[in-house]
Design a protein around this motif. Structure first.
Motif: not given
Length: 831
Positions: A294-296, A317-320, A332-337
């Motif tokens: 998620a971070l990278h 995108m399915l993973f995201y 979820r925060r990393l997704c938003a980032y």
């Protein structure tokens, strides 16, 4: 210069008296005593050669400061090169840390000194002490890029190979890994591949997990050093092998490595080797790798889209999307980032189909940190989408964030409100107007609570809304935003007061409604310039330069100049001093041949202030007088530029007046058009009366016909009504009877019309135009027995009486009135 008084040691300085009180013997004190007549450099030389460890440590700690003088470098550096290998390990560690700081400065040591430093570093890296190795590895990292290539090959390359040998301790191999990664950036490709590549591959397969883990962090530099070359396949194979490592820490570092080297390797290798492994990782990610992926994720997709033009991001995108719906708030925060980076990679055209639902889901998250992250990156998303897409897709998300119960979300959003508004201004004027109309309540609510917040946040918000008048109408700004600005000017912190006043001036400058503009100007003068509170009068004077800069000289003279001049005699000294501060700029507003009275008042005020009883006021007046008498203040080039700026301001103010007149004319035109449209509607309704059958009630058909007429009028698709036929020309009868014709009977038409009931509805005539003309050419008073009028009269007389309950119906009254008018003018026939 007293640098070596042991203040550089970790603890406090121990003087002779304190040592005596601590129970130190005279002999111990004498051992540490140094001649006070020695210079700092001489004392350092003495202590480095003959001092105790504590004294040597004190000198080494002070080394970065001592080496600021070139003489100290020349005298002390040779001593260090000869003595450091013989020092104790604790002294060697301190020496390594100090020399790393010296090398970091890059301008202290010359190339000659660096060449002398390389053998010392390579020798101390062979130490068996872990702390010594770590300290001198830092010296190597800071100095290797400053050295010549030959020096590096001679001293550092053999040291790196020796340290990376499998027979060495783990600490030595770790130092070797670090050196190999650094040397990959310095050496040419051929030298690196000949001397270090084999050792690097061996370290990737080391038995110690720490060595393999650290090697993962050095492999991106190694890949850059060997690409493009056939040997790159060997490095890629090692990377893929590390992703399958049995140790979780090594596998985690290898996955990060895999995501990082995508943009380094050729596209064919990425497609054939890297992408399948990455696809498998994202399809079935192990639980420990979720946070790393998620971070990278954003940077990885961006690199893939750059490296592979035909890359399809939908499988990833399915993973995201699945990560954005996880229970773990950190994921979820990393997704938003990563959202802005992901949008940049996919381009804005994919936002509606792939990203909008995820963006909205994250913006309505239940966890504060997720919403704050979305709010903090909102302006980046708006900038990438552009005005048209932002106003269409981001408005809902913006309103959700602004209405959040936690004010920190709105604060994060408002930190870049100027960029957001700029990208909400759609090219479609109607859509942009509607968008800003929907956003206004949220801004008004935020303005209403500014005084309850931290004043720094309020100041930051006010600094970013100077462009509000460009997006919201003058009337809206005057009615909704200006009251909050005035409240902040009256009760907020001083910086917020001043900034709120500047925003109000910006709104006043763009306001094209003359009545409201005059109202705000009078309020500034009466509520601030002539207020009983000296703080408000001070604020008015502080805003005077902004007023003079925003408006033309003529408008400033007409609206604010007299109030400013009155404050020269204020009873409060601080107000008079502030008047002196703005006095030079006030002088530029007045014209010599036009404002003679005001110039005289200004001159008298300055003379009075020069003799003021308050010292600060006199000093401020003297400073103002000096500015007025300086040549630079009256420089011709400066005056010409100011004149041009003033003409530009006057043009802007004239354009505002023209805009107001244009809007007034358009408003009058709209009123006339609406009146004409209403009259047309009334006429068509009268031509199609909504009366029903039998008792005069509206029927379904009549109501439907009236509804269709109304909708046609609104859509301006109603056909024009057929004009009634013109009456035949009047034929004057002869005064004498025509021979051969019998005389006409004298019948009074009025007596026949009097028999008509007043509420008789008009009956459509089936006559054509020719027959009606023939009927009108008959002698007056002749009513044929079979004529339509006679039949109408007979039918009307046979109608039953109207019930009393419906006698007062507005529909019947209107119909009766229109029928009487048509019967009197002869236009009641249907065409």
């Amino acid at each position: 210069m007293d640098l070596l008084n042991f203040e550089w040691a970790d603890g406090p300085v121990e003087t002779m008296e304190s040592l005596s009180k601590a129970g130190k013997s005279e002999e111990e004190i004498e051992k540490f005593a140094v001649d006070e007549n020695l210079s700092e450099i001489e004392r350092a030389r003495l202590l480095l050669t003959k001092g105790f460890n504590v004294q040597k440590i004190a000198i080494l700690v002070a080394l970065p400061v001592l080496f600021r003088e070139s003489e100290a470098v020349e005298q002390l550096f040779p001593i260090l090169m000869n003595s450091l290998p013989t020092y104790d390990t604790e002294v060697q560690v301190v020496g390594g840390n100090s020399l790393a700081q010296v090398a970091q400065s890059q301008n202290i040591l010359s190339s000659r000194h660096l060449d002398q430093l390389a053998p010392l570093v390579s020798s101390l890296l062979k130490s068996r002490n872990t702390d010594v190795i770590h300290a001198w590895t830092e010296v190597f990292n800071e100095s290797v890029e400053l050295m010549g290539l030959e020096t590096v090959k001679k001293h550092y390359v053999p040291a790196a190979v020796a340290l990376g040998d499998v027979s060495r301790a783990v600490s030595s191999r770790l130092a070797g890994v670090s050196m190999i990664g650094k040397l990959a950036k310095v050496l040419d490709r051929k030298s690196f591949m000949e001397k270090l590549l084999q050792r690097a591959v061996a370290l990737c397969q080391d038995t110690d997990l720490d060595v393999r883990r650290v090697m993962c962090s050095q492999l991106p530099a190694i890949c850059k050093a060997v690409v493009p070359d056939p040997v790159q396949d060997k490095i890629v194979d090692e990377i893929l092998e590390l992703t399958r490592d049995e140790e979780a820490d090594v596998k985690l570092a290898a996955v990060e490595l895999l995501l990082a080297v995508v943009d380094v390797l050729p596209g064919d290798i990425v497609t054939t080797k890297i992408l399948p492994v990455a696809q498998k990782l994202f399809d079935e990610p192990p639980e420990p790798l979720h946070a790393t992926l998620a971070l990278h994720f954003g940077s990885f997709i961006h690199k893939l889209c750059t490296q592979l033009p035909s890359f399809d991001p939908e499988p990833f995108m399915l993973f995201y999307k699945s990560l954005s719906e996880r229970q773990d708030a950190e994921l979820r925060r990393l997704c938003a980032y990563n959202f802005p980076g992901l949008l940049q990679s996919l381009s804005p055209r994919h936002y509606p189909s792939l990203l909008h639902s995820i963006h909205l889901h994250l913006a309505t998250d239940s966890v504060l940190i997720v919403k704050k992250t979305i709010a903090a990156t909102f302006h980046e998303v708006a900038r990438m989408l552009g005005p048209d897409k932002s106003s269409k897709y981001l408005k809902e998300i913006f309103l959700h964030l602004m209405q959040d119960e936690n004010s920190e979300v709105a604060d994060s959003l408002m930190a870049n409100v100027d960029v957001i508004l700029e990208n909400f201004k759609s090219t479609d004027v109607a859509e942009a107007t509607q968008c800003f109309h929907d956003l206004l309540p949220a801004f008004v609510r935020y303005c209403a609570v500014l005084d309850k917040k931290n004043w720094r946040k309020a100041l930051q918000f006010l600094q970013r809304i100077h462009a509000f008048p460009e997006y919201f109408g003058s009337e809206v700004m005057h009615d909704s935003v200006l009251p909050h600005l005035v409240r902040n000017m009256q009760s907020a912190a001083q910086p917020v007061k001043l900034e709120a006043g500047k925003v109000l001036i910006s709104c006043l400058r763009k306001n094209h409604i003359s009545i409201k503009r005059k109202d705000v100007s009078l309020r500034l003068v009466n509520d601030f310039g002539r207020c009983r509170s000296c703080l408000q009068r001070l604020l008015f004077l502080s805003l005077t330069p902004s007023l003079a800069e925003a408006f033309s000289r003529q408008l400033f003279r007409d609206s604010f100049a007299d109030c400013v001049l009155e404050l020269s005699t204020d009873s409060v000294a601080n107000v008079r001093r502030q008047f002196c501060v703005v006095l030079p700029q006030l002088r530029k507003v007045f014209r010599t041949n036009v404002d003679t009275d005001r110039l005289e008042r200004l001159s008298q005020s300055l003379n009075a202030l020069l003799g003021d009883a308050d010292r600060d006021v006199r000093m401020a007046a003297e400073n103002a007088s000096a500015i007025l008498n300086s040549e630079s203040f009256w420089a011709p080039s400066l005056l010409a530029r100011e004149e041009a700026e003033d003409r530009h301001k006057m043009e802007e103010e004239d354009n505002l007046v023209k805009l107001e007149r244009k809007e007034q004319e358009e408003h009058k035109k709209r009123q006339i058009d609406e009146m004409a449209l209403q009259a047309r509607y009334d006429y068509m309704a009268s031509q199609n009366p909504p009366l029903g059958r039998g008792r005069g009630l509206p029927s379904k058909v009549a109501v439907g016909r009236a509804t269709s007429v109304r909708s046609a009028v609104k859509q301006n698709t109603l056909p024009k009504p057929v004009e009634p036929s013109k009456p035949a020309p009047f034929v004057r009868l002869p005064s004498k009877p025509t021979p051969g014709l019998a005389p006409l009977p004298k019948v009074a038409v009025s007596s026949q019309l009097a028999k008509l009931p007043s509420a008789t509805p008009a009956v459509p005539s089936p006559l054509s135009t020719s027959s009606s003309v023939a009927a009108r050419t008959k002698p007056v008073g002749a009513v044929p027995a079979k004529s339509p009028v006679a039949s109408s009269i007979s039918r009307t007389a046979a109608l039953p009486p109207v019930p009393a309950a419906l006698a007062t119906s507005p529909v019947l009254k209107a119909t009766a009135t229109s029928s009487k008018a048509r019967m009197a003018t002869g236009t009641g026939l249907r065409h």
